[in-house]
Write an enzyme that holds these catalytic residues in place. Structure first.
Site, PDB file in Angstrom:
ATOM      1  N   GLU A   1       2.759   4.866  -4.128  1.00  0.00           N
ATOM      2  CA  GLU A   1       2.812   5.889  -5.194  1.00  0.00           C
ATOM      3  C   GLU A   1       4.140   6.361  -5.233  1.00  0.00           C
ATOM      4  O   GLU A   1       4.622   6.574  -6.512  1.00  0.00           O
ATOM      5  CB  GLU A   1       1.745   6.738  -4.942  1.00  0.00           C
ATOM      6  CG  GLU A   1       0.353   6.245  -5.163  1.00  0.00           C
ATOM      7  CD  GLU A   1       0.168   5.467  -3.968  1.00  0.00           C
ATOM      8  OE1 GLU A   1       0.478   5.856  -2.831  1.00  0.00           O
ATOM      9  OE2 GLU A   1      -0.775   4.335  -4.118  1.00  0.00           O
TER      10      GLU A   1
ATOM     11  N   ASP B   1      -8.658   3.652  -2.027  1.00  0.00           N
ATOM     12  CA  ASP B   1      -9.847   4.336  -1.224  1.00  0.00           C
ATOM     13  C   ASP B   1     -11.100   4.834  -1.877  1.00  0.00           C
ATOM     14  O   ASP B   1     -11.160   6.073  -1.971  1.00  0.00           O
ATOM     15  CB  ASP B   1      -9.172   5.327  -0.222  1.00  0.00           C
ATOM     16  CG  ASP B   1      -8.221   4.673   0.412  1.00  0.00           C
ATOM     17  OD1 ASP B   1      -7.859   3.606   0.866  1.00  0.00           O
ATOM     18  OD2 ASP B   1      -7.198   5.484   0.962  1.00  0.00           O
TER      19      ASP B   1
ATOM     20  N   ASP C   1       0.820  -1.175   0.101  1.00  0.00           N
ATOM     21  CA  ASP C   1      -0.020   0.191  -0.098  1.00  0.00           C
ATOM     22  C   ASP C   1       1.015   1.133   0.091  1.00  0.00           C
ATOM     23  O   ASP C   1       2.319   1.154   0.322  1.00  0.00           O
ATOM     24  CB  ASP C   1      -0.921  -0.217   1.076  1.00  0.00           C
ATOM     25  CG  ASP C   1      -2.027   0.978   1.247  1.00  0.00           C
ATOM     26  OD1 ASP C   1      -2.112   1.583   0.249  1.00  0.00           O
ATOM     27  OD2 ASP C   1      -2.429   1.509   2.519  1.00  0.00           O
TER      28      ASP C   1
HETATM   29  C1  GLC Z   1      -4.642   3.428   2.739  1.00  0.00           C
HETATM   30  C2  GLC Z   1      -4.955   2.489   1.930  1.00  0.00           C
HETATM   31  C3  GLC Z   1      -6.232   1.440   2.879  1.00  0.00           C
HETATM   32  C4  GLC Z   1      -5.572   1.242   4.242  1.00  0.00           C
HETATM   33  C5  GLC Z   1      -4.818   2.309   4.856  1.00  0.00           C
HETATM   34  C6  GLC Z   1      -4.524   1.946   6.268  1.00  0.00           C
HETATM   35  O1  GLC Z   1      -5.576   4.439   2.973  1.00  0.00           O
HETATM   36  O2  GLC Z   1      -5.638   2.629   0.777  1.00  0.00           O
HETATM   37  O3  GLC Z   1      -6.546   0.378   2.192  1.00  0.00           O
HETATM   38  O4  GLC Z   1      -6.480   0.491   5.038  1.00  0.00           O
HETATM   39  O5  GLC Z   1      -4.294   2.927   4.026  1.00  0.00           O
HETATM   40  O6  GLC Z   1      -3.320   1.125   6.039  1.00  0.00           O
END
Ligand code: GLC
Length: 756
Positions: A364, A439, A361
């Site tokens: 980017e 998200d 995650d």
């Molecule tokens: C980001 C991710 C989400 C995750 C959060 C906390 O917003 O896109 O899926 O739950 O981080 O790690």
């Protein structure tokens, strides 16, 4: 263009891929996407041709033209044509009626004509409905666009990981203007004429998905976050006690010790014991892994990384320090093979603890320290191909992180299929990880948007993809969860995930009715696993999407190119989700042919819209006449996607075929012949029909002992196989005919006709 200031090269990989390279440098920049470049015929001539098309480039004017073998003009640049200064830019003509598809994860309508998109990977937390439709950048950037004109498709890919802007008839309605902030022009053209051929060639170039472990096709449950061992174990218990199938539980950031990557905090005591207990109950554990390494001098991983110079540097040469969940953090420089290897080794500890997959995650990469939300563009990478600024390589950072995770998983568990999820990506990400769309929100609009996003990802080479089912931000409702699960059960990656401080979103969180309906759709997914797995195998070997827009199979039907709220799962199942609160019916466009309502067998002639009922416990699903769909009994978690006795449902039609595929589901043996394939085909015959199984191809021993064949919509009752009559049972109410067939590796044939 002034010739002295640039070099150009045209190439062709016969018969259908063309390449135009224009740069100030003589030696082209190495590609991050294309690992094994096709052999291009290098010429500085300004025309190249294959049996299918010819491409010409005029170095004086910068004009690019491609015509197919019939002289039909597929592409022509216009106006200022092609330029390198002040930045690389090309302008092409858009024809009347030309439509555009693909362009990766971008939101908005399926047809990208009229839109402008900036390809720059970005963390867009909170893509709320107000700003969502016009969002210009998302987490994934794939500079690949498919044009369809007069039923003929053509593809363009600009291989350049710097920021790109694609103006698809937005500034001027008849111009496609593509521009990059830096780098060179390295354009690939795919002559089609079918979208299928274009995807096949694009993925030949940029790579295809490896087969995932079979358990990855199951239902997955996540939350930001299950915050303790007790909570996670009680969620697991919740699934098993309620008999809701589930294969994977995800650990979001709260499992860590103050967000230090690859650690477990106090609330997860003895993680190894916890994970092996969950394994015994049939759950795999996937752990989140973010790139940001906490800048804490008591953190050994940070010290090892700092000492070995593993982090991205700021313009002054010192490691750049940004801010993410752990607070002040450093960012590994995944553009270097040395760093990827190091990261893979550090990651081993997760596999030693029993973790089965990695969820990348914030790659980017996200950076809370700056309004630009990412690394400063002047940061320095010491990449595999030399020193580069972040601006030049930004869009490949996430993909190189996923690559590090994948290679690390392969080294930690040799011979096992890795499972890696990524939020960020660039063309070719499919080789390393699946993409989930980040998200979204628990809003009806986002349920609809996710269909278009996933279809366009599939058309951009990324067949293994999915969205957070139920929606991530804000509170879901029972009805929205039902409609989302009903849709997501037919998407390649099927995971329910929700944000911190939102109301619980597990299938049982909204009462008994919601639970019952969600359970039934999750079960339907599990029944369809062999069909789904065969579709994954098709994606692996041809690049075809798993979830497909209608025009994938009906390219010449203009309605099929417009419909963006229905899709195919594989070749035969047409899904029309419900996308509005309170809707209990919807209009469904059925392409030409005969269609059967999956729920009650009702028959429809296609080429028109029909009104389909959709009470809360079902969404419209139609099966094409001529379909062959294997089903297995429901399992609580996937042990195998075959059964001793396989059910094969057949909807007779003029012709149909299905490629049956089997392997061990977890190892890499399939890559060296340990698989089994056979074609099952269906033909109409005078007064009946026939089913043929080709002989088996591959070295894997089939697990199937018997086939129980269920023929739908049938009046005949006499079944013949090997010159003998086979005992069968005809159910007049459901208009089905059922009979058994012993599985054998050689060719098999059965036919049915009227009884004497
Ligand atoms: C980001 C991710 C989400 C995750 C959060 C906390 O917003 O896109 O899926 O739950 O981080 O790690």
């Amino acid at each position: 263009m002034k010739k002295s200031r640039f070099h150009f090269r045209l190439g062709v990989a016969p018969p259908d891929i063309f390449h135009l390279h224009v740069s100030q440098k003589k030696t082209p920049e190495r590609s991050w996407s294309i690992e094994e470049p096709l052999s291009f015929t290098k010429r500085s001539e300004n025309r190249v041709a294959s049996s299918e098309a010819e491409c010409s480039f005029n170095p004086e004017t910068g004009e690019v033209t491609i015509r197919d073998k019939y002289g039909y003009q597929l592409l022509q640049s216009t106006g200022s044509h092609c330029s390198l200064f002040p930045r690389p830019k090309l302008i092409f003509k858009i024809a009347a009626g030309e439509e555009f598809f693909g362009l990766g994860e971008t939101t908005g309508p399926m047809n990208k004509r009229g839109l402008k998109r900036v390809l720059w990977n970005i963390d867009v937390l909170g893509h709320s409905p107000g700003i969502h439709p016009s969002l210009q950048s998302l987490y994934v950037s794939i500079p690949f666009l498919i044009s369809v004109r007069e039923g003929r498709a053509f593809g363009i890919f600009w291989d350049n990981p710097a920021r790109q802007t694609w103006d698809v008839g937005n500034g001027k309605s008849d111009e496609l203007c593509i521009e990059a902030d830096s780098g060179e022009i390295s354009l690939y053209f795919f002559v089609g004429p079918s979208v299928r051929q274009i995807l096949e060639s694009f993925t030949k170039l940029t790579g295809r998905i490896p087969l995932p472990p079979q358990w990855a096709l199951g239902y997955q449950q996540s939350r930001y976050s299950y915050e303790s061992r007790d909570q996670l174990e009680s969620i697991a218990e919740g699934f098993r006690s309620r008999k809701i199938p589930c294969d994977v539980l995800h650990l979001d950031i709260h499992h860590m010790d103050e967000y230090r990557v690859f650690t477990f905090g106090k609330k997860f005591p003895n993680p190894q014991e916890m994970i092996s207990g969950l394994h015994r109950k049939g759950f795999k554990i996937v752990s989140i892994v973010d790139p940001g390494v906490k800048n804490d001098f008591r953190f050994p991983l940070l010290n090892r990384g700092r000492k070995a110079g593993m982090f991205v540097r700021g313009p002054t040469g010192k490691p750049y320090i940004g801010k993410v969940w752990p607070g002040r953090s450093l960012f590994p420089d995944f553009t270097s093979a040395r760093v990827r290897r190091w990261w893979g080794k550090e990651q081993q500890v997760l596999f030693q603890t029993g973790v089965a997959g990695i969820w990348n995650d914030m790659n980017e990469p996200a950076n809370f320290a700056l309004p630009t939300k990412t690394l400063p563009e002047k940061c320095i990478h010491r990449s595999d191909f030399g020193k580069r600024s972040h601006a030049e390589l930004h869009n490949i950072y996430g993909m190189q992180m996923a690559r590090a995770s994948q290679e690390g998983a392969l080294n930690a568990c040799p011979g096992r299929r890795p499972f890696v999820i990524s939020r960020a990506g660039y063309a070719g990400i499919q080789k390393h990880a699946l993409i989930w769309t980040g998200d979204n929100s628990s809003h009806w609009e986002h349920l609809g948007d996710s269909i278009q996003q996933l279809l366009n990802l599939g058309l951009s080479g990324v067949p293994f993809c999915g969205s957070d089912a139920g929606g991530f931000l804000e509170n879901c409702s029972g009805e929205l969860l039902i409609r989302w699960i009903q849709m997501a059960a037919f998407t390649p990656f099927f995971r329910n995930h929700s944000n911190i401080k939102t109301c619980p979103q597990e299938p049982w969180a909204f009462g008994e009715e919601t639970e019952r309906i969600c359970r039934n759709f999750i079960k339907l997914r599990y029944r369809l696993l062999p069909y789904l797995y065969s579709t994954f195998q098709e994606a692996h070997s041809t690049g075809a999407p798993i979830m497909r827009p209608l025009f994938w199979h009906y390219q010449n039907d203009p309605r099929c190119r417009e419909v963006d709220d229905q899709f195919f799962l594989g070749a035969n199942i047409l899904v029309a989700p419900i996308l509005r609160s309170g809707a209990r019916a919807r209009s469904v466009y059925l392409p030409a042919g005969i269609w059967h309502n999956f729920w009650n067998g009702e028959k429809f002639r296609g080429g028109r819209d029909v009104l389909a009922q959709a009470p809360l416990d079902r969404i419209p699903i139609f099966i094409k006449a001529g379909s062959i769909i294997p089903l297995i009994p429901v399992q609580q978690s996937i042990e195998s996607i075959t059964a001793d006795n396989m059910l094969l449902h057949v909807w007779p039609g003029h012709y149909g075929e299905f490629e049956w595929y089997e392997d061990d589901g977890v190892s890499l043996g399939y890559a060296s012949g340990k698989f089994l394939k056979r074609k099952i085909s269906l033909k109409a015959r005078e007064g009946g029909g026939e089913l043929q199984y080709s002989s088996i191809q591959g070295e894997f021993q089939s697990q199937v002992k018997n086939w129980t064949i269920v023929i739908h919509d049938i009046k005949q009752s006499r079944v013949m196989g090997r010159n003998k009559e086979i005992e069968s049972f005809r159910d007049r109410n459901s208009q089905t005919l059922v009979f058994g067939l012993e599985n054998e590796p050689g060719a098999l044939q059965v036919s049915w006709c009227r009884s004497r």
